[in-house]
Design an enzyme around this catalytic site. Sequence first.
Site, short mmCIF file in Angstrom:
data_model
loop_
_atom_site.label_atom_id
_atom_site.label_comp_id
_atom_site.label_asym_id
_atom_site.label_seq_id
_atom_site.Cartn_x
_atom_site.Cartn_y
_atom_site.Cartn_z
N TRP A 1 0.89 -1.23 -0.09
CA TRP A 1 0.05 -0.13 0.01
C TRP A 1 0.85 1.21 0.08
O TRP A 1 0.31 2.45 -0.50
CB TRP A 1 -0.99 0.07 1.21
CG TRP A 1 -0.27 0.07 2.54
CD1 TRP A 1 0.67 -0.35 3.30
CD2 TRP A 1 -0.79 0.81 3.74
NE1 TRP A 1 1.14 0.22 4.33
CE2 TRP A 1 0.05 0.78 4.57
CE3 TRP A 1 -1.94 1.93 3.78
CZ2 TRP A 1 -0.03 1.68 5.90
CZ3 TRP A 1 -1.87 2.51 5.09
CH2 TRP A 1 -1.22 2.17 6.04
N ASP A 2 2.21 1.19 0.29
CA ASP A 2 3.08 2.19 0.13
C ASP A 2 2.96 2.83 -0.98
O ASP A 2 2.96 4.20 -1.18
CB ASP A 2 4.48 1.50 0.07
CG ASP A 2 4.90 0.96 1.32
OD1 ASP A 2 3.80 0.05 1.92
OD2 ASP A 2 5.96 0.64 1.91
N GLU A 62 1.16 -3.02 12.53
CA GLU A 62 1.24 -4.53 12.45
C GLU A 62 1.67 -5.25 13.77
O GLU A 62 2.10 -6.14 13.81
CB GLU A 62 2.29 -4.65 11.30
CG GLU A 62 1.95 -4.21 9.84
CD GLU A 62 2.75 -4.69 8.81
OE1 GLU A 62 4.00 -4.71 9.06
OE2 GLU A 62 2.39 -4.58 7.56
N LYS A 119 2.81 0.01 16.25
CA LYS A 119 4.03 0.25 15.22
C LYS A 119 4.34 1.68 14.53
O LYS A 119 5.28 2.17 14.36
CB LYS A 119 4.26 -0.78 14.32
CG LYS A 119 5.23 -1.04 13.32
CD LYS A 119 5.34 -2.20 12.31
CE LYS A 119 6.26 -2.37 11.43
NZ LYS A 119 6.25 -3.47 10.43
N GLN A 120 2.97 1.98 13.89
CA GLN A 120 2.84 3.01 12.94
C GLN A 120 1.40 3.90 13.20
O GLN A 120 0.56 3.16 13.68
CB GLN A 120 3.25 2.53 11.67
CG GLN A 120 1.99 1.59 11.25
CD GLN A 120 2.91 0.84 10.15
OE1 GLN A 120 3.14 -0.53 10.52
NE2 GLN A 120 2.65 1.22 8.82
C1 BGC Z 1 5.13 -1.81 7.50
C2 BGC Z 1 3.78 -1.66 6.40
C3 BGC Z 1 4.58 -1.42 4.93
C4 BGC Z 1 5.75 -2.39 4.85
C5 BGC Z 1 6.66 -2.09 3.44
C6 BGC Z 1 6.15 -2.70 7.09
O1 BGC Z 1 7.10 -2.39 8.16
O2 BGC Z 1 4.43 -1.92 8.71
O3 BGC Z 1 3.03 -0.64 6.68
O4 BGC Z 1 3.87 -1.52 4.15
O5 BGC Z 1 6.66 -2.44 5.85
O6 BGC Z 1 7.13 -0.59 3.42
#
Ligand code: BGC
Length: 778
Positions: A355-356, A498, A611-612
């Site tokens: 999704w980036d 995540e 995490k984010q």
């Molecule tokens: C993140 C995801 C991201 C992926 C690729 C992961 O560490 O939690 O949101 O899509 O990295 O960048």
Amino acid sequence: MLNYNKTLPDGASGWVVTEERFSNLALAKCEAVMALGNGYMGLRSAAEESYVGEKRNLFVNGTFNRFDELEVSELPNAADVTRMDIRIDGKCFSLDQGEVKAYSRSLNLREAELVRTFIWNSGDGKELEFTFRRFVSLDQLHLIGLKLEVKVLRGPVHLSVASGIDAQVSNSGSQHFHEGEKRIYDKTFLELIQTTTESKVDFVIGASHKLKVDGGTVDLAPAMEIDRRKVAVAYSLNLEEGQTLTLDKVAAVYTSRDKQFAGNYSLPAMRAEVLDVLKTAHESGYETLFSKHAAAWAKVWENYGITIESGNPFDLLGVRFALYHLVAMTPAHDNRMGIGAKGLSGEGYKGHSFWDTEIFILPFYIYSNPQIARSLLEYRYLGLEGARSKAKENGYAGAMYPWEAAWPSDGEVTPVWGAVDIVTGEQTKIWSGFIEQHITSDIAYAVWHYFRATGDVDFMEDYGYEIIFDTAVFWASRLEWNEAQGRYEINEVVGPDEYKEHVDNNAFTNYMAHFNIELAMQYYKELEQNQPELFARYNKLLNLHEAYGIWESKLDLIYLPQPNERLIIPQDDTYLQKEIIDLTPYKDQEKVGSIFNDYNLDQVGNMQISKQADIMMLFFLLENKFSPEVKRANYDYYEEKTLHDSSLSLSTHSILASDFGDKTLAYRLFQRATEIDLGPKVHSSDAGIHAASLGGIWECAVMGFAGVRMLDGQLHLAPKLPEHWDKLAFPLYWQGQRLEISITPQEISICSTAGQPVSLFVHGQLQEVQSTAIFANL
Ligand code: BGC
């Protein structure tokens, strides 16, 4: 450890990233941060001479291969063309030996050239000045140019250079290629063929060298070598003190995946083309090829050029660095390819798209180069094939996009096993490929964003509607009825955060699924009324009548978590009931994920640790669904519990801080985002640069500080420049026309370059701009 204050030879500043001292520790960081690329291929910037711990990577976009049943498809590491074994008086040259003076390795972002230069004293009385140059052509996507210049400061010396095409490389041990044919034509043109083991993609790589001493061509027959996975030549000669040797090397890379060969491929024809292109490039030489490449980059900067006048010059460099890498990684030439999470700068994430792209990178292209945005979305259209099979395999209808995507028809390619679990000592299972499902609505959202900002009706008719309808069909089949609550839920998922797996009703996932279905219903009605033929086509293809009935019966019953009495929206059903611990020791550490030195993922899952950005992401994407008070309360609540262990986190927080009007916080977070790759943390980019964060850096500036948004199909601008910024100017495409926006603390100037009128909201007021207008900045 990197210096950003060097200027270019013409005095221009803010374009150069420099390593000033050779360090074995920083090998990987410099290889990735200074990687070169043109969207067709990416070349990690390992030094010509070899060092322990280096990673020599050459990736060609889209050439995915699956090494074996136990691994997922990944971009194979193609043969290396950069290595040169240099001997001085018979001894191997290395910066680990002798004395090194005046060392610098620089990436010139403006011309996309890597330059390494130093003086080397052999320790036995010989001194040489070395300069290495390198570029990956943006003018001719198949070409790589290299140049070695050695001047003898104290000699004489006997110098030998062995150089060629070296396929004795792998992806951390996985060998993706069969041994192939190798050949040298006319003692000059080297050719190596390699074919991937499973996807059967042929690579033909050619290379040639041109040797000069003091500017004059030297006709010196090289020693020739063909070995396992290797073809090379070695030139040996004596050089007197004061003499300078130059070695121009050019390499040509083609694969059977190249668009020109789709449906019309023959290996002999590709070989002939490589040889032909190589011979022409050989004749041209480094300088001519480089000047065409530099001209192509000049156009890039003309098109994307952003101006930042800031008390801190690093701000502009940080944004330019982001744009540089976005260009280097984006396959603008081919809609069958996506953008990897590490671009083409390392093995990390195997070249897969997440999704980036849609959420963090696409906005840059929507507003700066809509054609490329369209190509990236066409890639997702082609991916419907894999998305439909994934839905079927999981017992759902419609299109369920893979969390990680490779070749469009590959479907799900997320690996199943990850890092060590510190409690069990086993590998941690990666659940994203099974249950991180929000990617499906993220893609639908991106299609909508693109359409509303560009007005590209053709795209929608050919591709966009189909994506939106079929993703809505998926969500309708995914919803679970909760009889006791009388509502539809989405259970057992991973949301953007995540660190929380197997959760029920992740707010982001539920809201975005709701958005996706609502959007499909809106387009259903619009097409039924206004475009009966198109409607009939999609109705036949996707059985829309029936789908609409299902959407209508479910939409209002989807559970959308609401703010509680403290205005906090629960991230999922159980988050707010979990234990809270002091996260200070784990925030902003040398390496992300430091919490896993003390806890495993299950334990982290049972605490209020994120995490984010998760709900914050929702506030950014669906911003007018939530009040400013709710946003701020949740920001304060969740940010404390967020480790920003994903590079996707800081930019989103910065944009929200801009929305709140907290300029200091917004700027600090922007700065931290620019430091993810450029900052002093020596291992932050080992596996490659952070593509989404680079898109996020542009977003911080344009969507955060300039406050650019598309809301209900209208363009909004509400700038809040950081205190020490005197100016921010950038191009912005809106409804097919290019606007030039320039913002100072006092004024906002908008110019429509084609002279067409445009209407937009400036600080909330609807304004009509005929061709140029200036508004007061509040
Ligand atoms: C993140 C995801 C991201 C992926 C690729 C992961 O560490 O939690 O949101 O899509 O990295 O960048």
